[in-house]
Write an enzyme that holds these catalytic residues in place. Sequence first.
Site, PDB file in Angstrom:
ATOM      1  N   GLU A 415      25.088   8.734 -26.924  1.00 42.54           N
ATOM      2  CA  GLU A 415      24.311   9.492 -27.927  1.00 42.54           C
ATOM      3  C   GLU A 415      22.956   8.849 -28.189  1.00 42.54           C
ATOM      4  OE1 GLU A 415      24.578  12.331 -29.016  1.00 42.54           O
ATOM      5  OE2 GLU A 415      26.591  12.707 -28.278  1.00 42.54           O
TER       6      GLU A 415
HETATM    7  C1  LIG Z   1      31.769   6.702 -22.098  1.00 39.59           C
HETATM    8  C2  LIG Z   1      30.540   7.530 -22.079  1.00 39.59           C
HETATM    9  C3  LIG Z   1      30.557   8.806 -22.612  1.00 39.59           C
HETATM   10  C4  LIG Z   1      29.417   9.606 -22.571  1.00 39.59           C
HETATM   11  N1  LIG Z   1      29.480  10.904 -23.021  1.00 39.59           N
HETATM   12  C5  LIG Z   1      28.428  11.739 -22.780  1.00 39.59           C
HETATM   13  C6  LIG Z   1      28.536  13.145 -23.040  1.00 39.59           C
HETATM   14  O1  LIG Z   1      29.556  13.634 -23.520  1.00 39.59           O
HETATM   15  N2  LIG Z   1      27.482  13.935 -22.728  1.00 39.59           N
HETATM   16  C7  LIG Z   1      26.331  13.443 -22.166  1.00 39.59           C
HETATM   17  O2  LIG Z   1      25.430  14.221 -21.903  1.00 39.59           O
HETATM   18  N3  LIG Z   1      26.193  12.121 -21.928  1.00 39.59           N
HETATM   19  C8  LIG Z   1      27.214  11.264 -22.209  1.00 39.59           C
HETATM   20  N4  LIG Z   1      27.102   9.921 -21.940  1.00 39.59           N
HETATM   21  C9  LIG Z   1      25.843   9.418 -21.431  1.00 39.59           C
HETATM   22  C10 LIG Z   1      25.112   8.541 -22.423  1.00 39.59           C
HETATM   23  O3  LIG Z   1      24.596   9.321 -23.470  1.00 39.59           O
HETATM   24  C11 LIG Z   1      24.048   7.759 -21.644  1.00 39.59           C
HETATM   25  O4  LIG Z   1      24.739   6.810 -20.861  1.00 39.59           O
HETATM   26  C12 LIG Z   1      23.041   7.101 -22.547  1.00 39.59           C
HETATM   27  O5  LIG Z   1      22.230   8.056 -23.194  1.00 39.59           O
HETATM   28  C13 LIG Z   1      22.130   6.121 -21.788  1.00 39.59           C
HETATM   29  O6  LIG Z   1      21.626   6.697 -20.623  1.00 39.59           O
HETATM   30  P1  LIG Z   1      21.761   5.917 -19.252  1.00 39.59           P
HETATM   31  O7  LIG Z   1      23.191   5.523 -19.095  1.00 39.59           O
HETATM   32  O8  LIG Z   1      21.177   6.729 -18.183  1.00 39.59           O
HETATM   33  O9  LIG Z   1      20.941   4.594 -19.449  1.00 39.59           O
HETATM   34  P2  LIG Z   1      19.367   4.447 -19.196  1.00 39.59           P
HETATM   35  O10 LIG Z   1      18.648   5.573 -19.818  1.00 39.59           O
HETATM   36  O11 LIG Z   1      19.147   4.184 -17.753  1.00 39.59           O
HETATM   37  O12 LIG Z   1      19.064   3.127 -20.032  1.00 39.59           O
HETATM   38  C14 LIG Z   1      19.187   1.808 -19.511  1.00 39.59           C
HETATM   39  C15 LIG Z   1      18.565   0.828 -20.501  1.00 39.59           C
HETATM   40  O13 LIG Z   1      17.169   1.116 -20.641  1.00 39.59           O
HETATM   41  C16 LIG Z   1      16.837   1.321 -21.998  1.00 39.59           C
HETATM   42  N5  LIG Z   1      15.822   2.363 -22.122  1.00 39.59           N
HETATM   43  C17 LIG Z   1      15.773   3.549 -21.466  1.00 39.59           C
HETATM   44  N6  LIG Z   1      14.719   4.261 -21.895  1.00 39.59           N
HETATM   45  C18 LIG Z   1      14.094   3.540 -22.850  1.00 39.59           C
HETATM   46  C19 LIG Z   1      12.966   3.741 -23.691  1.00 39.59           C
HETATM   47  N7  LIG Z   1      12.249   4.865 -23.633  1.00 39.59           N
HETATM   48  N8  LIG Z   1      12.642   2.765 -24.579  1.00 39.59           N
HETATM   49  C20 LIG Z   1      13.351   1.624 -24.656  1.00 39.59           C
HETATM   50  N9  LIG Z   1      14.423   1.376 -23.885  1.00 39.59           N
HETATM   51  C21 LIG Z   1      14.816   2.328 -23.009  1.00 39.59           C
HETATM   52  C22 LIG Z   1      18.134   1.733 -22.679  1.00 39.59           C
HETATM   53  O14 LIG Z   1      18.118   1.442 -24.069  1.00 39.59           O
HETATM   54  C23 LIG Z   1      19.153   0.894 -21.915  1.00 39.59           C
HETATM   55  O15 LIG Z   1      19.234  -0.381 -22.458  1.00 39.59           O
HETATM   56  C24 LIG Z   1      28.223   9.098 -22.011  1.00 39.59           C
HETATM   57  C25 LIG Z   1      28.205   7.793 -21.489  1.00 39.59           C
HETATM   58  C26 LIG Z   1      29.336   7.030 -21.499  1.00 39.59           C
HETATM   59  C27 LIG Z   1      29.278   5.670 -20.876  1.00 39.59           C
END
Ligand SMILES: Cc1cc2nc3c(=O)[nH]c(=O)nc-3n(C[C@H](O)[C@H](O)[C@H](O)COP(=O)(O)OP(=O)(O)OC[C@H]3O[C@@H](n4cnc5c(N)ncnc54)[C@H](O)[C@@H]3O)c2cc1C
Length: 565
Positions: A415
Site C-alpha cells: 500500500e
Molecule cells: C505480500 C504483498 C501483498 C501485496 N498486495 C498487493 C495488492 O493486493 N495489490 C497491488 O496492486 N499490489 C500489492 N502489493 C504490491 C506492493 O504494493 C508493492 O510491492 C509496493 O507498492 C512497492 O512496490 P515495489 O515492490 O515495486 O517496490 P519498488 O517500487 O521497486 O521500491 C523499492 C524501494 O525503492 C523505494 N522507492 C521507490 N520509489 C521511490 C520514491 N519515489 N521515493 C523514495 N523511495 C522510493 C521504495 O520505498 C523501496 O524501498 C503487494 C506486495 C506484497 C509483497
Amino acid sequence: MTYEAPVKDMMFNITHIAPNPGELEMAAAVLEEFGRFCAEEIALLNASGDREGSRCDQGLVHTPVGFREAYAKYLEMGWQGLSHPSEFGGQDLPRAVGAAAGEILNAANMSFALCPLLTDGAIEALRHFGSPQMKQTYLPKLVSGTWTGTMNLTEPQAGSDLALLRSRAEAQEDGTYRITGTKIYITYGEHDLAENIIHLVLARTPSAPKGIKGISLFLVPKFLVSADGTLGQRNAIRCQSIEHKLGVRASPTCVMEFEGATGFLIGTENAGLEYMFTMMNAARFAVGVQGVAVGERAYQQALAYAKTRLQGRPVDGSAEGAIAIIHHPDVRRMLAHMRATTEACRALAAFAAGWQDTPDVAMAEFLVPLVKGFCTEMSVQTASLGVQIHGGMGFIEETGAAQHYRDARILPIYEGTTAIQANDLLGRKTLRDGGATAGRIAAMIAQTEVALQQGSPTAQEISARLGSARRDFQAVVAHLLAASTNEAYAGAVPYLMLAGNLVAGWQMARAVLVAEAALARGEDRDFMSAKIATARFYAHHILTETGLQRSRVIDGAASLLDAVF
Ligand SMILES: Cc1cc2nc3c(=O)[nH]c(=O)nc-3n(C[C@H](O)[C@H](O)[C@H](O)COP(=O)(O)OP(=O)(O)OC[C@H]3O[C@@H](n4cnc5c(N)ncnc54)[C@H](O)[C@@H]3O)c2cc1C
C-alpha cells in the site's frame, strides 16, 4: 497463545480521542462480541495457516484448512458490513468503531483479515465513483462479504511508480472494455472463500496520455454478473502462481493474467488514479491499523511469556532464586515500549478515523500517511521487541513471536512503502497548502499543553515534553517549506516519523486529561492510572525521539545527499 481484544482501550479512544464519536450505543457490545468471535474462530487459525500457507493448483487457489469455514461464519454474522452504509446492507457504525473491529480481526489473524480489508477498499471506491447500476449490482454483495474485492495496481515494472503501468484496456462496441496485462502481488486475487471476486484494475486505453494522467480504473469480475444478479460466464482472468513469502503466508499473493477479460469502466477514462487514491486512502489507513493489531498481539504474547519465564536474580538482591523475567528492568523497558507504542498508535488511528467522519478532508488526509507510515514502522519495532523478550524461544517458530515479526514486516512495504507515504505527507499534504494543516495541528497541540499545565505534576511533565516535540515539528515544517526540493525530500521519512510520533504522543497526552478527570471523580482507578503511566512512559521514551528526527531533517539533508556508495 490466545488473544483478548482490548475493547476497553478501544472504547476509551472511540469515546474520548476520536473527534465526532457519533452513535456509540451499540459499539462496546459489538466489539466485545466480535472480539469473542475472532478469539474463538479466527485467532486459532493464525499459526496453522502460517505453517500450511495457501496453495495454487492449476489456477485454483486453496486457502489453509479452516479458513473457508471461518469465513462462512464471518459472513453469517454480518461482520463485513460494520461501518458500511445501511443502504447497501451495512450497519453504519462510525469509522472509529470500524477501525477497532479491523484491529481485532487483524490481531487475530492478519492473513485472514487481508481478504475483508481489500473488500473494504473496493467498497469505498465503488461507493464514491461507481455508477448507480454498479453500486446496485456489486455493493450489497461486497458489503455482505458474499463477494470479495481486490486491488490490481502492481505490475512487474510498476510498483511504487504507477506511471509505468502497461495493462491495456480496449473499448468494445457494447460499452465494455477488453483488459489485457499481468498484475503481480495481488492479495487474494484468487481464492476459495467466496462465490465471486471483484477486481478493481488500473489499465490504459490506447489513446491515453503517458504517465499517471493516462490511467483508468476498471471493475473486472471473476464471474460476469447477469442482469438479474446471478453469476454467469467465467471471465478471462487466470491466477498464474502465488508467491512464497516472509510473512502473511496464509494469504494468497497472486500473479494475475488478464487475457482480454471483460471490464467495466469506473467513472471516466484517465481519472483512474484519482479514484484509486480514495481506495488507497482507505486501504492505507487499514494497513496502519494492521500495525496496531500485530503490535497488540505481539505485546500480549510477550507479556504472558515474561510473567512465566524464570531467569536471573533481581539486581537489588531481594530474592535468592531465579525470578520471572518481567521483574528485570530491561524486560520492563521492552514491555512498556511495546505497550506505549501500541496504545499510542491505536489512539492515533482512532483520532484519524474520527476525522474521516467529518467534512474536514484536509485533516483526514493529512493523518492517513501518519497512520500508515508511523504505525507500521513502529509495529516492526514492537514485534521485534516481542521476539527479544522471548530470548532464543523468540527465534524458534513454535511460540508465535517470530510469526508476528515476519507478518509485521510487510506493513511498511505494501500500500505504498514508508518512503511513498512520506513523499505524500510532504508534497501533497504539507508543501501544497503551505503548511496550513500542519499549522492547525500544532495549534491544537499547544492548547492541549496549556490544559495539561493545569493538571498534576505528571501532566505538567508531559506538557513540557509535548511542547518540545511540537516545537521540533514546527521547526521542521518551516525548514521544509523553505528547503530546496532535494533537501526537503531527503528529510521526508524522518519528517513522517516525527509527525507520527508527535500526533500519537499528543493523543496519549489528551488521554491523560481524560484520565485525570476520571480519577478526580473516583472512576475506573486501575484503567485510568495505567493510562497515565503509559502516557508518561511514552512522553519520556518515545516522544523525545522527535529531537533526533528534527536533527535528521534539518541538519542531516546535506550529508545524506553527499553520501557515497
Ligand atoms: C505480500 C504483498 C501483498 C501485496 N498486495 C498487493 C495488492 O493486493 N495489490 C497491488 O496492486 N499490489 C500489492 N502489493 C504490491 C506492493 O504494493 C508493492 O510491492 C509496493 O507498492 C512497492 O512496490 P515495489 O515492490 O515495486 O517496490 P519498488 O517500487 O521497486 O521500491 C523499492 C524501494 O525503492 C523505494 N522507492 C521507490 N520509489 C521511490 C520514491 N519515489 N521515493 C523514495 N523511495 C522510493 C521504495 O520505498 C523501496 O524501498 C503487494 C506486495 C506484497 C509483497
